[in-house]
Structure formats: C-alpha cells, structure tokens
Design an enzyme around this catalytic site. Structure first.
Site, PDB file in Angstrom:
ATOM      1  N   LYS A  99       3.523 -15.315   3.055  1.00 51.87           N
ATOM      2  CA  LYS A  99       3.020 -16.034   1.924  1.00 51.87           C
ATOM      3  C   LYS A  99       5.263 -16.338   1.444  1.00 51.87           C
ATOM      4  O   LYS A  99       5.635 -15.610   0.475  1.00 51.87           O
ATOM      5  CB  LYS A  99       2.131 -15.763   0.836  1.00 51.87           C
ATOM      6  CG  LYS A  99       1.831 -16.498  -0.777  1.00 51.87           C
ATOM      7  CD  LYS A  99       1.604 -17.104  -0.397  1.00 51.87           C
ATOM      8  CE  LYS A  99       0.829 -17.696  -1.067  1.00 51.87           C
ATOM      9  NZ  LYS A  99      -0.081 -19.264  -1.213  1.00 51.87           N
ATOM     10  N   ASP A 128      -5.542  -6.675   6.242  1.00 48.22           N
ATOM     11  CA  ASP A 128      -6.495  -5.775   5.754  1.00 48.22           C
ATOM     12  C   ASP A 128      -7.755  -6.698   5.386  1.00 48.22           C
ATOM     13  O   ASP A 128      -8.828  -7.045   6.412  1.00 48.22           O
ATOM     14  CB  ASP A 128      -6.248  -5.006   5.008  1.00 48.22           C
ATOM     15  CG  ASP A 128      -7.063  -3.899   4.127  1.00 48.22           C
ATOM     16  OD1 ASP A 128      -8.368  -3.753   4.785  1.00 48.22           O
ATOM     17  OD2 ASP A 128      -7.518  -3.363   2.757  1.00 48.22           O
ATOM     18  N   TYR A 155       1.066  -0.600   0.494  1.00 48.15           N
ATOM     19  CA  TYR A 155      -0.150  -0.267  -0.078  1.00 48.15           C
ATOM     20  C   TYR A 155       0.895   1.280   0.194  1.00 48.15           C
ATOM     21  O   TYR A 155       0.204   2.863  -0.592  1.00 48.15           O
ATOM     22  CB  TYR A 155      -0.646  -0.374   1.192  1.00 48.15           C
ATOM     23  CG  TYR A 155      -2.048  -0.995   1.596  1.00 48.15           C
ATOM     24  CD1 TYR A 155      -2.123  -1.711   0.103  1.00 48.15           C
ATOM     25  CD2 TYR A 155      -3.131  -1.385   2.365  1.00 48.15           C
ATOM     26  CE1 TYR A 155      -2.862  -2.368  -0.015  1.00 48.15           C
ATOM     27  CE2 TYR A 155      -3.936  -2.070   2.663  1.00 48.15           C
ATOM     28  CZ  TYR A 155      -4.158  -2.919   0.905  1.00 48.15           C
ATOM     29  OH  TYR A 155      -4.972  -3.849   0.858  1.00 48.15           O
ATOM     30  N   ASP A 203     -10.920  -7.782   8.545  1.00 53.90           N
ATOM     31  CA  ASP A 203     -12.222  -7.951   7.778  1.00 53.90           C
ATOM     32  C   ASP A 203     -12.692  -9.658   7.753  1.00 53.90           C
ATOM     33  O   ASP A 203     -13.916  -9.626   8.384  1.00 53.90           O
ATOM     34  CB  ASP A 203     -12.374  -7.435   6.279  1.00 53.90           C
ATOM     35  CG  ASP A 203     -12.704  -5.626   6.199  1.00 53.90           C
ATOM     36  OD1 ASP A 203     -12.197  -5.603   7.177  1.00 53.90           O
ATOM     37  OD2 ASP A 203     -12.447  -5.452   5.046  1.00 53.90           O
ATOM     38  N   ASP A 236      -3.080 -18.094   2.270  1.00 48.19           N
ATOM     39  CA  ASP A 236      -4.108 -18.748   2.000  1.00 48.19           C
ATOM     40  C   ASP A 236      -5.166 -18.961   2.546  1.00 48.19           C
ATOM     41  O   ASP A 236      -5.925 -19.303   3.421  1.00 48.19           O
ATOM     42  CB  ASP A 236      -4.007 -19.597   0.867  1.00 48.19           C
ATOM     43  CG  ASP A 236      -2.648 -19.933   0.824  1.00 48.19           C
ATOM     44  OD1 ASP A 236      -1.969 -19.929   1.700  1.00 48.19           O
ATOM     45  OD2 ASP A 236      -2.195 -20.322  -0.195  1.00 48.19           O
TER      46      ASP A 236
END
Ligand code: NAD
Length: 388
Positions: free
Chosen positions: A222, A278, A173, A282, A254
């Site tokens: 990852k 992020d 980001y 959520d 994942d």
C-alpha cells in the site's frame, strides 16, 4: 516414538541437516536418509497424517529413498499426557529434523485450558522455535473441481494456480499494541514496522519460488499510503536484480483483493507483508473450493526445518469417522519433499497422483458431487498411494 521406513533408525538428524548446501532452494540436494518430525495432533490429525505417511512410504519405495519418522506429540493430546501443549522433547525432535509434518491441533475438550496452555500455544511456540518467517499457501484449482469454485464459470475455466508468500513474523501483528486515555477517551494504537532484512529475506523466498514456477512475482503493498510499503517496494526491487529471469510487478493491496476474484489467472507468486498476506491468503484459499485440499509451508532460513501442514483445523465434528479429506496433508507432504528435501520429481509424483485420483472421480464428502464416487479418508489415501 520412532518409525523407520525402508531404512535403519538414525540417532542424529542434526549432522545431516547442517551439512546441506543451502543458499538457494534449487541448490538443496536430496537428503538421505531424511529425518522427518511427525506431529499427528488432535481431532482428524492422526487420520490425515497417517494417510500422508502412507503416501511418503510409497514415494520412498518407488524412488528408493529412506525416510525416518520421529513422533513429536503436540496439542491437546500432549496436554493430556505431559501437561503442556508442546513438550521440550517434541520441540527438540522438530529442531533436529529435516522437516516437520503436522496434522492439526485443538478441539473443544481443551477449550477450558488457561490461555497460556491451550493447544494453539503449542503451535505458536513451535513456529517461534523453528524461526519460520515465510508462509507459502497455494491457490490451485484442480480443473475437475471447477464446479466447487465460487467464481464465475468462465473465470474458473481459465484456471487458478498461484501461491501466496506471506511474511509471518513482522509487521503490525508483532508491533507495539497499546491503549491509552487521551482527552478523556480511549485511544488504541498498533505499530507497523518492517526492517530491510525482514523484507529482503521474504523477497528472496518469493523469487526463488517463482523461479521454479512461471517466473512472475507480484509484490502487494500500500505504497501510496504506508511508509513500510515504500521501503518494501524499494527492497523488493533491489532483490529482483538477483533474479533477472523473473518478472516483477507491484500492486496495491485493495486492487489485489479485487484481481484475485476478477482475474486470478494473472498471478503466479504473490509476495506480501503479514497482515495483507493473512487476508489475501484466506481469500485465495476460498476461490479454489474445499479447505480440505490446501497445504501450506512455513519456512525459515535455508537449511533449517520447515513446517508443513494443511490449512484447516482439527475438524472435531468429523474426527474418528473416516470422513476427513487427507489431500491437504498429502500435498503438504509433497511441499516438504520439494522445499526441505529438494525432491522436486517426487513432489510432482504426489501432486500428479492426487490429480489422477480426482480425475477418476473419487471424492471425500467435503468435495462430493453428483455422479462421483464417495470414499473415506483411508480409501482416498490408498488410492493416491497406489497412483504414486
Ligand atoms: P476446522 O478447519 O477444523 O473445520 C471447519 C469445517 O471444515 C468443519 O466443518 C470441518 O469438518 C471441515 N473440515 C476441516 N478440515 C476438513 C478436512 N480435511 N476434510 C473434510 N472436512 C474438513 O475449523 P474449526 O472448526 O474452526 O476448528 C476446529 C479446531 O481446530 C479448533 O480447536 C481450532 O482452534 C483448531 N484449529 C487448528 C489449526 C491448526 O492446527 N493449524 C488451524 C485452525 C483451527
């Protein structure tokens, strides 16, 4: 601009904050009197913050503390009054405080503002100003609200109580973003980068958080694909050596997203980089029911003021109707006591009071079920206050 609770006004909040011992969260000594910056914000913000302050007043009375509240206008209301979403004076008030309690900002009234002057810009400027780099978001299901959990009944009944520690100011980001034309077609690139110090400091936040909980950290990455993840893993393992009583395991992102819905009870503290955090935070907030119940904390270097808010927005559709659920903001106030003021017992008193009120069957509209007692924002605040 200033309200004093159970004590006298204090001119200088800075001297106190700087004198706090800081290296570890559990070493934070309770502050007296604590100076709290209060951003009521827009929409339901003033209603829910009003109830959270009422609960802090009850804590002050019960435990003999003094909290000084200093108002810091931010958001659409600040645009109306001062022409900008975060006036310099508000930022100064927040920086000089021991912790910042925020309702929510924004609403359709300010949608036509130019992008650089929208209410949300105030929030970004505040986060930058406070240099907060760690976002803590709990996924905790109150057992009496398990019916609102979208997961299978047997999974919900095994309990959900973990916290996502998300790196907030690094990664893709904040990397370079560019679009260029190559071989006659547009190509877009986003750069993901992490430095050792960025990983190290967020890992410390995660391990310290786990020390005060069930002593387990799951680091999500990852590492089978990303170089940043391989560095992430190496540094997290190095930081883990400072916390021998905390168990560490690693999980690919994942798999983590599957495990959160399959067996959420296995997690205590999840630590992860910005974009993974992020998405996972959520997902985590959704499995516990209403967004009206969930607080968050954004923390910077130890000793600097943290930012505490509910995870939801300003809910303009129910603003001014006494329908908002104040619990997310009240629990954010509990986080403020725990993480910025070192008041663990007081934080737990608030959390217990919320549990008791829910166990007794009191519900705001967003979490209402058949056979329960419907109450408004003010009454919910009063009930929790009384049970502190
Ligand atoms: P929202 O979270 O405000 O509302 C989504 C839905 O959830 C609405 O139906 C609302 O009534 C309900 N809801 C939210 N909080 C509730 C509570 N405490 N009790 C009961 N119901 C609740 O999201 P939105 O509608 O997308 O955004 C509204 C405004 O808030 C926008 O201007 C947005 O930019 C802003 N926003 C601000 C923040 C912040 O200040 N941190 C975060 C998100 C959105």
């Amino acid at each position: 601009m200033e309200k004093t609770i159970a004590g006298s006004p204090r001119d200088d909040c800075v001297s106190l904050r700087h004198s706090r011992p800081t290296e570890r969260r559990d070493a934070v000594a309770p502050r007296e009197p604590a100076c709290l910056a209060v951003i009521r914000g827009d929409g339901i913000g003033p209603e829910i913050v009003g109830e959270a302050l009422g609960v802090l007043d009850a804590v002050a009375e019960k435990f003999g503390h003094k909290f000084i509240y200093k108002e810091a206008p931010m958001g659409g209301n600040a645009i109306d009054r001062f022409g900008v979403p975060l006036p310099e004076e508000s930022l100064k008030t927040c920086l000089a405080s021991d912790g910042v309690l925020l309702g929510a900002v924004g609403g359709p009234k300010w949608d036509a503002q130019p992008p650089e002057n929208r209410p949300e810009k105030g929030l970004l400027k505040l986060r930058n100003g406070l240099s907060v780099y760690a976002n803590l978001r709990p996924a905790k299901m109150f057992p009496v609200l398990s019916a609102a959990c979208p997961l299978r009944k047997d999974i919900a009944e095994r309990g959900i109580d973990f916290i996502v520690v998300r790196e907030l100011v690094g990664g893709v980001y904040f990397g370079e973003h560019r679009t260029e034309t190559r071989d006659g077609e547009r190509t877009a690139t986003d750069v993901m980068s992490y430095s050792e110090h960025e990983i190290r400091r967020i890992a410390h936040v995660a391990f310290r958080t786990a020390e005060g909980r069930r002593k387990k950290v799951t680091s999500v990455d990852k590492a089978n694909v990303l170089t940043t993840s391989r560095l992430w893993r190496e540094i997290v393992e190095d930081v883990a050596k400072d916390y021998p009583d905390v168990e560490l395991n690693h999980m690919y992102v994942d798999n983590a997203s599957m495990q959160i819905v399959k067996e959420p009870g296995q997690f205590d503290v999840i630590v992860t980089e910005n974009m993974f955090g992020d998405i996972l935070s959520d997902e985590a907030s959704q499995i516990t029911g209403s967004i009206g119940l969930i607080p968050s904390a954004s923390l910077g270097e130890p000793g600097r003021p943290g930012l505490y808010e509910p995870i939801h927005g300003s809910a303009p559709d129910i603003a001014g109707q006494d329908k908002a659920n104040p619990i997310g903001t009240i629990l954010a106030a509990a986080f403020l006591l725990r993480y910025s003021l070192g008041m663990e017992t007081e934080a737990q008193a608030i959390e217990k009071a919320v549990s008791v009120v829910l166990d007794e069957g009191w519900r705001t509209g967003d979490i209402m079920e058949e056979g329960k007692q419907l109450v408004g924002c003010r009454e919910m605040g009063r009930l929790i206050r009384e049970r502190v």
